[in-house]
Motif scaffolding. Structure first.
Motif, mmCIF file in Angstrom:
data_model
loop_
_atom_site.group_PDB
_atom_site.id
_atom_site.type_symbol
_atom_site.label_atom_id
_atom_site.label_comp_id
_atom_site.label_asym_id
_atom_site.label_seq_id
_atom_site.Cartn_x
_atom_site.Cartn_y
_atom_site.Cartn_z
ATOM 1 N N GLY A 1 3.104 -14.530 -22.268
ATOM 2 C CA GLY A 1 3.572 -13.954 -23.523
ATOM 3 C C GLY A 1 4.849 -13.151 -23.344
ATOM 4 O O GLY A 1 5.832 -13.651 -22.772
ATOM 5 N N PRO A 2 4.878 -11.897 -23.773
ATOM 6 C CA PRO A 2 6.104 -11.103 -23.687
ATOM 7 C C PRO A 2 6.523 -10.797 -22.246
ATOM 8 O O PRO A 2 7.659 -10.401 -22.012
ATOM 9 C CB PRO A 2 5.743 -9.817 -24.434
ATOM 10 C CG PRO A 2 4.256 -9.734 -24.360
ATOM 11 C CD PRO A 2 3.779 -11.151 -24.413
ATOM 12 N N TYR A 3 5.611 -10.990 -21.313
ATOM 13 C CA TYR A 3 5.930 -10.720 -19.909
ATOM 14 C C TYR A 3 6.449 -11.961 -19.173
ATOM 15 O O TYR A 3 6.721 -11.894 -17.976
ATOM 16 C CB TYR A 3 4.691 -10.188 -19.177
ATOM 17 C CG TYR A 3 4.182 -8.892 -19.746
ATOM 18 C CD1 TYR A 3 4.848 -7.695 -19.519
ATOM 19 C CD2 TYR A 3 3.026 -8.871 -20.525
ATOM 20 C CE1 TYR A 3 4.379 -6.510 -20.061
ATOM 21 C CE2 TYR A 3 2.550 -7.689 -21.073
ATOM 22 C CZ TYR A 3 3.231 -6.507 -20.829
ATOM 23 O OH TYR A 3 2.773 -5.338 -21.360
ATOM 24 N N ALA A 4 6.562 -13.087 -19.879
ATOM 25 C CA ALA A 4 6.945 -14.334 -19.222
ATOM 26 C C ALA A 4 8.303 -14.263 -18.521
ATOM 27 O O ALA A 4 8.427 -14.703 -17.375
ATOM 28 C CB ALA A 4 6.925 -15.494 -20.229
ATOM 29 N N PRO A 5 9.356 -13.721 -19.155
ATOM 30 C CA PRO A 5 10.638 -13.657 -18.436
ATOM 31 C C PRO A 5 10.551 -12.812 -17.166
ATOM 32 O O PRO A 5 11.105 -13.186 -16.126
ATOM 33 C CB PRO A 5 11.581 -13.021 -19.465
ATOM 34 C CG PRO A 5 10.967 -13.331 -20.793
ATOM 35 C CD PRO A 5 9.496 -13.271 -20.558
ATOM 36 N N GLY B 1 0.809 -1.206 0.000
ATOM 37 C CA GLY B 1 0.000 0.000 0.000
ATOM 38 C C GLY B 1 0.844 1.258 0.000
ATOM 39 O O GLY B 1 0.320 2.368 -0.069
ATOM 40 N N VAL B 2 2.158 1.079 0.071
ATOM 41 C CA VAL B 2 3.096 2.201 0.064
ATOM 42 C C VAL B 2 4.009 2.125 -1.153
ATOM 43 O O VAL B 2 4.305 3.139 -1.788
ATOM 44 C CB VAL B 2 3.947 2.219 1.351
ATOM 45 C CG1 VAL B 2 4.887 3.423 1.363
ATOM 46 C CG2 VAL B 2 3.060 2.232 2.587
ATOM 47 N N VAL B 3 4.442 0.923 -1.487
ATOM 48 C CA VAL B 3 5.364 0.701 -2.606
ATOM 49 C C VAL B 3 4.676 -0.184 -3.644
ATOM 50 O O VAL B 3 4.305 -1.324 -3.354
ATOM 51 C CB VAL B 3 6.667 0.023 -2.136
ATOM 52 C CG1 VAL B 3 7.629 -0.152 -3.310
ATOM 53 C CG2 VAL B 3 7.326 0.814 -1.013
ATOM 54 N N GLY B 4 4.508 0.337 -4.855
ATOM 55 C CA GLY B 4 3.938 -0.470 -5.924
ATOM 56 C C GLY B 4 4.880 -1.598 -6.315
ATOM 57 O O GLY B 4 6.089 -1.405 -6.413
ATOM 58 N N GLN B 5 4.298 -2.793 -6.554
ATOM 59 C CA GLN B 5 5.127 -3.971 -6.782
ATOM 60 C C GLN B 5 4.739 -4.669 -8.082
ATOM 61 O O GLN B 5 3.551 -4.740 -8.424
ATOM 62 C CB GLN B 5 4.989 -4.927 -5.589
ATOM 63 C CG GLN B 5 5.462 -4.267 -4.299
ATOM 64 C CD GLN B 5 5.264 -5.133 -3.077
ATOM 65 O OE1 GLN B 5 5.425 -6.345 -3.136
ATOM 66 N NE2 GLN B 5 4.925 -4.513 -1.967
ATOM 67 N N PRO B 6 5.721 -5.171 -8.821
ATOM 68 C CA PRO B 6 5.457 -5.789 -10.112
ATOM 69 C C PRO B 6 4.424 -6.907 -10.026
ATOM 70 O O PRO B 6 4.408 -7.681 -9.063
ATOM 71 C CB PRO B 6 6.827 -6.358 -10.519
ATOM 72 C CG PRO B 6 7.821 -5.537 -9.768
ATOM 73 C CD PRO B 6 7.157 -5.191 -8.469
ATOM 74 N N PHE B 7 3.566 -6.959 -11.025
ATOM 75 C CA PHE B 7 2.538 -7.989 -11.151
ATOM 76 C C PHE B 7 1.536 -7.980 -9.995
ATOM 77 O O PHE B 7 0.806 -8.942 -9.790
ATOM 78 C CB PHE B 7 3.166 -9.380 -11.325
ATOM 79 C CG PHE B 7 3.931 -9.525 -12.604
ATOM 80 C CD1 PHE B 7 3.285 -9.633 -13.823
ATOM 81 C CD2 PHE B 7 5.328 -9.501 -12.596
ATOM 82 C CE1 PHE B 7 3.995 -9.730 -15.012
ATOM 83 C CE2 PHE B 7 6.051 -9.600 -13.785
ATOM 84 C CZ PHE B 7 5.382 -9.711 -14.991
#
Length: 281
Positions: free
Chosen positions: A207-211, A144-150
């Motif tokens: 798809g392109p986000y797999a790695p 809620g303070v730091v945005g995190q990938p996925f």
């Protein structure tokens, strides 16, 4: 002897909510442990019995996404015990994915549970908390303070909760209600398992986000291997419940404090991007 103070806790079937309910009862609070499906109460009741706190725990049904359920539960508590001294918003649901591929439905669903559910419980509870000059505690997340990938949908909802409570806090204080946000980092609980993620299928469909997703999953699995226990996180919640002057924010571990501090001192966002960018490479 005076009657014990009464606290309502949402999302108590597992994890931090379960541990908090048991700890609150052990601290002498009449604890109303709520969950959507009360058939899932066995683990809580067993833990309460083992802790010698079962007599102070009552399980009730409450679905934070249904206003009628929220109102019925809180009205019933006040009718039975004559007062409501604290509410702990803990119910929540995670989601792993990214908006290009997953669309809007997961974003809306996450906001419904993690944000609007918190707002609804808060709205319904405030008249009762004003009457007792009580306490409103919300379990958010370092997400809620730091945005995190996925975690776009989940973090967006938790950011919204943080903004809502930070804005509400000075207003609530004028009528005697203390507001606190509790921010856990990684916690070894059923919260992650409850998402029922099929990791290979997710990565195959990315798809392109797999790695990037594979790198994120690898890093996250390692971080949860060293996660704090639900009981450790719950101790911070109970601290906010019982402190004479609770803070607006409290993190549940040294790691969480350091992580949040990175954001709060990062005016242009480069520091956070350096950290979280490393999670997907």
């Amino acid at each position: 002897m005076s009657a014990p103070n009464t606290v309502v806790i949402t999302g108590t079937s597992s994890g931090i909510g379960l541990a908090t309910a048991v700890a609150a009862a052990r601290a002498g609070w009449r604890t109303i442990a709520t969950m959507r499906n009360t058939a899932r109460a066995d683990a809580l009741l067993q833990a309460a019995t083992e802790a010698g706190a079962a007599e102070l725990i009552q399980v009730k049904a409450l679905d934070v996404t249904e206003p009628s359920s929220v109102a019925a539960c809180l009205d019933e508590v006040v009718s039975e015990y004559g007062r409501l001294d604290a509410v702990i918003n803990n119910a929540g649901a995670g989601f792993v994915g990214t908006v290009e591929q997953d669309g809007m439905d997961p974003v809306r669903a996450s906001m419904e549970v993690n944000y609007f559910g918190v707002v609804e419980v808060t709205r319904a509870a405030l008249p009762h908390l004003r009457a007792t000059r009580g306490r409103l505690i919300t379990v958010t997340s370092v997400g809620g303070v730091v945005g995190q990938p996925f975690n776009e949908a989940y973090c967006a909802a938790k950011f919204a909760v943080e903004g809502f409570m930070e804005s509400l806090a000075p207003v609530a204080a004028t009528v005697g209600v203390d507001v606190t946000l509790v921010e856990p980092g990684a916690v070894a609980s059923e919260f992650v398992a409850s998402q029922q993620l099929d990791i290979p299928a997710l990565i195959s469909a990315a798809g392109p986000y797999a790695p990037a997703l594979q790198a994120y999953v690898d890093r996250t699995q390692k971080s949860f291997a060293g996660a704090q226990s639900p009981a450790e996180a719950a101790a911070s919640v109970i601290g906010a419940l019982t402190a004479e002057h609770p803070p607006l924010r409290v993190q549940t571990s040294d790691w969480a404090r350091d992580f949040v501090a990175t954001k709060l001192s990062d005016l242009d966002g480069a520091g956070v991007q350096a950290v979280t960018g490393g999670w997907v490479r």
